[in-house]
Design a protein around this motif. Structure first.
Motif, short mmCIF file in Angstrom:
data_model
loop_
_atom_site.label_atom_id
_atom_site.label_comp_id
_atom_site.label_asym_id
_atom_site.label_seq_id
_atom_site.Cartn_x
_atom_site.Cartn_y
_atom_site.Cartn_z
N THR A 90 43.75 30.20 -22.49
CA THR A 90 42.98 29.00 -21.76
C THR A 90 44.01 28.00 -21.74
OG1 THR A 90 40.90 29.60 -23.02
CG2 THR A 90 41.16 27.37 -22.02
N GLY A 91 43.96 27.37 -20.50
CA GLY A 91 44.88 26.13 -19.96
C GLY A 91 46.24 26.90 -19.67
N ARG A 92 46.49 27.88 -19.93
CA ARG A 92 47.71 28.59 -19.43
C ARG A 92 47.33 29.98 -19.06
NH1 ARG A 92 50.47 28.13 -25.53
NH2 ARG A 92 48.81 29.18 -26.27
N PRO A 93 46.62 30.49 -18.18
CA PRO A 93 46.20 32.04 -18.04
C PRO A 93 47.52 32.86 -17.86
CG PRO A 93 45.52 30.45 -15.98
CD PRO A 93 46.29 29.40 -17.02
N GLY A 94 48.45 32.47 -17.41
CA GLY A 94 49.67 33.06 -17.21
C GLY A 94 50.28 33.65 -18.67
N TYR A 95 49.89 33.05 -19.66
CA TYR A 95 50.57 33.33 -20.97
C TYR A 95 50.58 34.68 -21.18
CZ TYR A 95 52.10 32.07 -25.63
OH TYR A 95 52.71 32.00 -26.79
N TYR A 96 51.97 35.30 -21.49
CA TYR A 96 52.27 36.65 -21.80
C TYR A 96 51.84 37.04 -23.40
CZ TYR A 96 54.79 40.59 -23.24
OH TYR A 96 55.29 41.86 -23.80
N ILE A 97 50.94 38.13 -23.15
CA ILE A 97 50.66 38.86 -24.39
C ILE A 97 51.10 39.94 -24.48
CG2 ILE A 97 48.78 39.38 -25.95
CD1 ILE A 97 47.02 36.73 -24.81
N PRO A 98 51.72 40.77 -25.50
CA PRO A 98 52.15 42.09 -25.12
C PRO A 98 50.77 43.14 -25.52
CG PRO A 98 52.65 41.18 -27.47
CD PRO A 98 52.21 39.91 -26.46
N SER A 99 51.27 44.26 -24.94
CA SER A 99 50.13 45.37 -25.36
C SER A 99 50.21 45.61 -26.71
CB SER A 99 50.33 46.41 -24.08
OG SER A 99 51.41 47.16 -24.53
N PRO A 100 49.21 46.42 -27.24
CA PRO A 100 49.16 47.06 -28.49
C PRO A 100 50.32 48.05 -28.53
CG PRO A 100 46.89 46.78 -27.72
CD PRO A 100 47.52 46.65 -26.64
N ALA A 101 50.62 48.71 -27.61
CA ALA A 101 51.70 49.71 -27.73
C ALA A 101 52.96 48.88 -28.11
CB ALA A 101 51.75 50.69 -26.44
N THR A 102 53.05 47.82 -27.28
CA THR A 102 54.44 47.05 -27.52
C THR A 102 54.66 46.66 -28.75
OG1 THR A 102 54.26 46.51 -25.05
CG2 THR A 102 55.90 45.33 -26.29
N VAL A 103 53.47 45.88 -29.25
CA VAL A 103 53.37 45.21 -30.52
C VAL A 103 53.83 46.48 -31.68
CG1 VAL A 103 52.09 44.31 -32.25
CG2 VAL A 103 51.89 43.55 -30.13
N SER A 104 53.16 47.47 -31.45
CA SER A 104 53.34 48.72 -32.45
C SER A 104 54.90 49.21 -32.48
CB SER A 104 52.62 49.83 -32.17
OG SER A 104 53.17 51.19 -32.33
N ARG A 105 55.50 49.28 -31.13
CA ARG A 105 56.77 49.64 -31.12
C ARG A 105 57.88 48.59 -31.78
NH1 ARG A 105 56.75 50.73 -25.63
NH2 ARG A 105 57.38 48.63 -25.09
N ASP A 106 57.54 47.12 -31.36
CA ASP A 106 58.25 46.15 -31.87
C ASP A 106 58.45 46.25 -33.43
OD1 ASP A 106 59.01 45.30 -29.34
OD2 ASP A 106 57.53 43.48 -29.32
N VAL A 107 57.12 46.36 -33.95
CA VAL A 107 56.93 46.35 -35.51
C VAL A 107 57.87 47.47 -36.06
CG1 VAL A 107 55.42 46.86 -37.50
CG2 VAL A 107 54.60 45.18 -35.56
N LYS A 108 57.93 48.64 -35.70
CA LYS A 108 58.63 49.60 -35.94
C LYS A 108 60.10 49.39 -35.76
CE LYS A 108 55.28 53.14 -35.05
NZ LYS A 108 54.71 53.81 -33.97
#
Ligand code: ZN
Length: 200
Positions: free
Chosen positions: A159-177
């Motif tokens: 909200t207020g910045r609709p272009g804000y990047y949010i990674p996908s669940p697959a990306t988050v999972s890969r990053d955590v590993k």
């Protein structure tokens, strides 16, 4: 030049004085004249509220006279409380409520310290920073990776910045590993080093 100097005045002790000192000359020597903000200043003399600091000496950035004055007007405990905030802006905001008794000011400093007041940047995260923050959040608070798809979360973030990047669940999972593997290597190395030094 005053502005440049002022940027260096980050010590909480400055909170007890007007942020914009007067510039005055005494026998041709330039001094910054700091004015005490206490409602009833306890100092005596010709210009009691004022603490002069000569610009041309080695003490040009010394806060010892300011400190002495503040301790006299506010008490040692209050000054110590301000020091502990390590944040002149926060200390100033608290001191500004100077209608308060010293005891309540001390209590406010105490609370500020306990909270470890978090401040936020005015600049938006980069993509990498967002990914790092989400890895930390998900890992620390044991959130499922798919939380990044959560409607409420997306609404809050975008909200207020609709272009804000949010990674996908697959990306988050890969990053955590990835972070886990790096962390494991680091800890393994630390253990090796401590073992080596124990064997010595
Ligand atoms: Zn004073």
């Amino acid at each position: 030049e005053l502005e440049r100097l002022q940027r260096g005045w980050n010590a909480p002790i400055y909170a007890f004085f007007n942020p914009d000192p007067q510039i005055e000359y005494f026998n041709g020597r330039r001094a910054h004249v700091f004015s005490c903000v206490a409602k009833s200043c306890k100092a005596k003399g010709k210009s009691p509220r004022c603490v002069n600091r000569f610009v041309d000496t080695a003490d040009a950035s010394s806060t010892s006279n300011l400190r002495k004055h503040a301790k006299n007007c506010w008490s040692e405990v209050v000054v110590k409380g301000a020091d502990e905030t390590k944040d002149v802006k926060l200390a100033r905001a608290i001191v500004a409520k100077s209608g308060l008794a010293n005891a309540s000011i001390t209590a406010m400093f105490e609370r500020a310290k306990g909270k470890g007041v978090v401040t936020y940047s005015h600049t938006q995260h980069t993509k990498t920073e967002t990914k790092a923050e989400i890895v930390r959040w998900v890992a620390e608070n044991m959130r499922p990776f798919k939380i990044v798809k959560d409607r409420g979360f997306q609404s809050l973030m975008k909200t207020g910045r609709p272009g804000y990047y949010i990674p996908s669940p697959a990306t988050v999972s890969r990053d955590v590993k990835k972070v886990f593997v790096q962390c494991r290597q680091r800890i393994a190395k630390m253990l090796q080093v401590s073992q080596l030094s124990n064997n010595k």
